[in-house]
Motif scaffolding. Structure first.
Motif, short mmCIF file in Angstrom:
data_model
loop_
_atom_site.label_atom_id
_atom_site.label_comp_id
_atom_site.label_asym_id
_atom_site.label_seq_id
_atom_site.Cartn_x
_atom_site.Cartn_y
_atom_site.Cartn_z
N ILE A 1 10.21 3.03 -3.41
CA ILE A 1 8.78 1.80 -4.11
C ILE A 1 8.37 0.52 -3.98
N ARG A 2 7.27 0.32 -3.59
CA ARG A 2 7.94 -1.30 -2.39
C ARG A 2 6.49 -2.09 -3.17
N GLY A 3 6.09 -3.20 -3.02
CA GLY A 3 4.40 -4.21 -2.90
C GLY A 3 4.30 -3.73 -3.60
N ASN A 4 2.84 -3.00 -4.29
CA ASN A 4 2.92 -3.67 -5.23
C ASN A 4 3.29 -2.38 -6.18
N VAL A 5 3.46 -1.47 -5.90
CA VAL A 5 3.92 -0.47 -7.10
C VAL A 5 4.83 -0.90 -7.83
N HIS A 6 6.04 -1.98 -6.80
CA HIS A 6 7.00 -2.18 -7.50
C HIS A 6 6.72 -3.54 -8.24
N LYS A 7 5.94 -3.93 -8.28
CA LYS A 7 5.53 -5.23 -8.90
C LYS A 7 4.92 -4.50 -9.92
N LEU A 8 4.23 -3.39 -10.30
CA LEU A 8 3.82 -2.77 -11.40
C LEU A 8 4.63 -2.73 -12.32
#
Length: 281
Positions: A35-42
């Protein structure tokens, strides 16, 4: 049991499990699982900058930041906790882990009580180290172990407790796990006794309401209040003796007779066939 082995089950209890989930560790694990990128930021945004305060008699405390814990009452709360604790099973590859949210069971088997104590200490060592690394706390007072064995087996000098690094857990003859009472001989008598006690509490209620019910009402009450309780776990405890199962069947019929104000012959159209099965199906 068939091989005359001793099977030890350690049932773990955590202190405020959902409230002590470390956000940094959780986010690292989410990243590890992909779970990386924008989803991780979310998820980072979802967990960050949460605050809490206490209000008593119109007097409020200052706001404090929440650095740990998953939001309870939310859909994501249990899921995030499952992700957090998912790798617990890897801390001791020689044991079998059964994890359901914060209810964790650890199982292993051996031939004698001496080996059992050593295996239990080893598992406690690995588990406590994992909890320490992941900022969780073992509640030793509510953690216990049970030795499953055939009723034909003698005591074999089973220990009353196991101690590792100042943590002592005691042996119990039965334990409640996921709504089922597991006893050391797995005859399910304790679970059925408990279930019968809960069902008997419906007698005064049913006597008070039965004059206001039609058959549809009775059917609804049966499936929601009786059948659902009896059915839960029956694939497991249904392997108990015919005597134990017969007690449940008789009690179910008596409760239905109270609701219907009729004889037992009319019960067949309300009760599913083989509602309690001794075959485990």
């Amino acid at each position: 049991m068939d091989r005359k082995l001793l099977t030890c089950g350690i049932f773990i209890d955590l202190t405020k499990a959902f409230d002590t989930v470390n956000h940094r560790i959780l986010l690292d694990k989410l990243y590890h699982y992909g779970i990386r990128g924008n989803v991780h930021k979310l998820f980072t945004s979802y967990l960050s900058n949460r605050k809490q305060y206490v209000k008593i008699n119109n007097i409020s405390s200052n706001f404090s930041k929440i650095g740990c814990g998953v939001p309870q009452g939310s859909v994501l709360g249990p899921l995030l906790f499952l992700i957090y604790i998912n790798d617990l099973a890897r801390c001791d590859p020689q044991a079998m882990f059964r994890i359901f949210a914060d209810d964790t069971g650890i199982f292993f088997h051996c031939h004698d009580s001496t080996s059992l104590i050593e295996l239990a200490k080893r598992s406690l060592k690995h588990v406590t180290e994992w909890f320490s690394n992941n900022k969780l706390t073992l509640n030793a007072s509510k953690t216990s172990f049970i030795v499953f064995r055939s009723s034909r087996c003698r005591n074999r000098n089973l220990p009353d407790s196991v101690t590792y690094n100042n943590i002592t857990i005691s042996r119990e003859t039965q334990v409640k796990y996921l709504g089922l009472i597991l006893d050391e001989n797995l005859n399910w008598k304790a679970h059925i006794n408990d279930l019968c006690i809960k069902l008997k509490r419906f007698f005064p209620i049913f006597y008070n309401i039965r004059n206001y019910l039609n058959e549809d009402h009775v059917r609804t009450i049966y499936f929601t209040m009786l059948y659902s309780r009896i059915k839960y776990g029956s694939i497991t405890y249904g392997l108990s003796s015919n005597e134990n199962i017969g007690r449940l069947q008789t009690l179910q019929n008596k409760l239905l007779k109270v609701l219907l104000k009729k004889t037992i012959q009319v019960l067949n159209k309300f009760t599913p066939q083989r509602s309690i099965s001794t075959s485990g199906k």
